[in-house]
Design a protein around this motif. Structure first.
Motif, mmCIF file in Angstrom:
data_model
loop_
_atom_site.group_PDB
_atom_site.id
_atom_site.type_symbol
_atom_site.label_atom_id
_atom_site.label_comp_id
_atom_site.label_asym_id
_atom_site.label_seq_id
_atom_site.Cartn_x
_atom_site.Cartn_y
_atom_site.Cartn_z
ATOM 1 N N TYR A 176 0.801 -1.116 0.070
ATOM 2 C CA TYR A 176 -0.054 -0.003 -0.088
ATOM 3 C C TYR A 176 0.795 1.190 0.139
ATOM 4 O O TYR A 176 0.562 2.618 -0.129
ATOM 5 N N LYS A 177 2.224 1.095 0.432
ATOM 6 C CA LYS A 177 3.006 2.067 0.514
ATOM 7 C C LYS A 177 3.525 2.568 -0.905
ATOM 8 O O LYS A 177 4.284 1.931 -1.619
ATOM 9 N N LEU A 178 3.164 3.535 -1.594
ATOM 10 C CA LEU A 178 3.506 4.175 -2.711
ATOM 11 C C LEU A 178 5.044 4.867 -2.746
ATOM 12 O O LEU A 178 4.666 6.055 -1.947
ATOM 13 N N ILE A 179 5.658 4.662 -3.565
ATOM 14 C CA ILE A 179 6.991 5.375 -3.637
ATOM 15 C C ILE A 179 7.088 6.240 -4.719
ATOM 16 O O ILE A 179 7.129 5.700 -6.013
ATOM 17 N N GLU A 186 3.648 12.646 0.646
ATOM 18 C CA GLU A 186 4.057 11.927 1.678
ATOM 19 C C GLU A 186 2.785 11.350 2.131
ATOM 20 O O GLU A 186 1.725 12.060 2.164
ATOM 21 N N LEU A 187 2.985 10.208 2.553
ATOM 22 C CA LEU A 187 1.750 9.418 3.130
ATOM 23 C C LEU A 187 1.854 9.622 4.350
ATOM 24 O O LEU A 187 2.628 9.510 5.327
ATOM 25 N N LEU A 188 0.545 10.279 4.983
ATOM 26 C CA LEU A 188 0.360 10.628 6.390
ATOM 27 C C LEU A 188 -0.284 9.409 7.139
ATOM 28 O O LEU A 188 0.397 8.918 8.251
ATOM 29 N N ILE A 189 -1.545 8.533 6.768
ATOM 30 C CA ILE A 189 -1.898 7.533 7.206
ATOM 31 C C ILE A 189 -2.883 6.763 6.372
ATOM 32 O O ILE A 189 -3.186 7.166 5.340
ATOM 33 N N TYR A 190 -2.888 5.503 6.775
ATOM 34 C CA TYR A 190 -3.423 4.555 5.972
ATOM 35 C C TYR A 190 -4.371 3.750 6.684
ATOM 36 O O TYR A 190 -4.105 3.322 7.935
#
Lengths: 114, 115
Positions: free
Chosen positions: A100-103, B44-48
């Motif tokens: 789920y972590k997109l770079i 930037e991903l903050l939360i999922y």
């Protein structure tokens, strides 16, 4: 660790000429790779996605990308640029430990000259 | 399908005020993401969230930020108190996350300006 490098921060083409936006990735496995486009003041729109089914991926608006494992590249191309293609393009790889972590790559701004 | 819906599209507030950003994911999606985009740091991903449960909040900058997902069709990102350095575009994205699916669909974003 996974990483994505977009080799050009800006690309300028004339309308009607081919587009090439370059992307190299680093991964110890076979990742999912994406290209997203962001028009000014808009959200990110998915252009295309590679998931190992076929190395040449066709996307929307005439764009396509070719996955080359030997070169660890996933370049985006279009045969003929249109003025409406002017936008920022992001090459993206999904994370290994957490898909789920997109770079995201740093982005390439495409300018289209009339 | 209407896609991911975010509100407001623009928010201007003064330092110290509380800000609440809202998101409605695509119907049927089981995962929701909040991102922040700035010139300096990119996206930037903050939360999922997965099935309304926060799975990874390691990207939340500090305690001033909080996010909730009370049901499958609504999420909020709250900043209290807001600071000028919080000025950014905040995106919500959703996906149907499964073994073979990981495509995220992004909303139009909320442009936040903290004066």
């Amino acid at each position: 660790a996974q990483s994505v490098t977009q080799l050009d921060s800006h690309v300028s083409v004339s309308e009607g000429t081919p587009v090439l936006l370059r992307c190299n990735y680093s991964s110890s496995y076979s990742p999912s790779l994406f290209w997203y486009v962001q028009h000014p003041n808009k959200g990110l729109q998915l252009l295309l996605k590679y998931t190992s089914a076929a190395t040449l991926v066709k996307g929307i608006n005439g764009f396509e990308a070719e996955f080359k494992k030997s070169e660890t590249s996933f370049h985006l191309t279009k045969p003929s640029a249109h003025m409406s293609d002017a936008a920022e393009y992001f090459c993206v790889v999904s994370g290994m430990d957490s898909s789920y972590k997109l770079i995201f790559g740093s982005g390439t701004r495409l300018l289209v000259r009339p | 399908d209407a896609g991911v819906i975010q509100s407001p599209r623009h928010e201007v507030t003064e330092m110290g005020q509380e800000v609440t950003l809202r998101c409605k994911p695509i119907s049927g999606h089981n995962s929701l993401f909040w991102y922040r985009q700035t010139m300096m740091r990119g996206l930037e991903l903050l939360i999922y969230f997965n099935n309304n449960v926060p799975i990874d909040d390691s990207g939340m900058p500090e305690d001033r930020f909080s996010a909730k997902m009370p049901n499958a069709s609504f999420s909020t990102l709250k900043i209290q108190p807001s600071e000028p350095r919080d000025s950014a575009v905040y995106f919500c994205a959703s996906s149907f996350f499964g073994e073979y699916t990981d495509t995220q669909y992004f909303g139009p974003g909320t442009r936040l300006t903290v004066l």
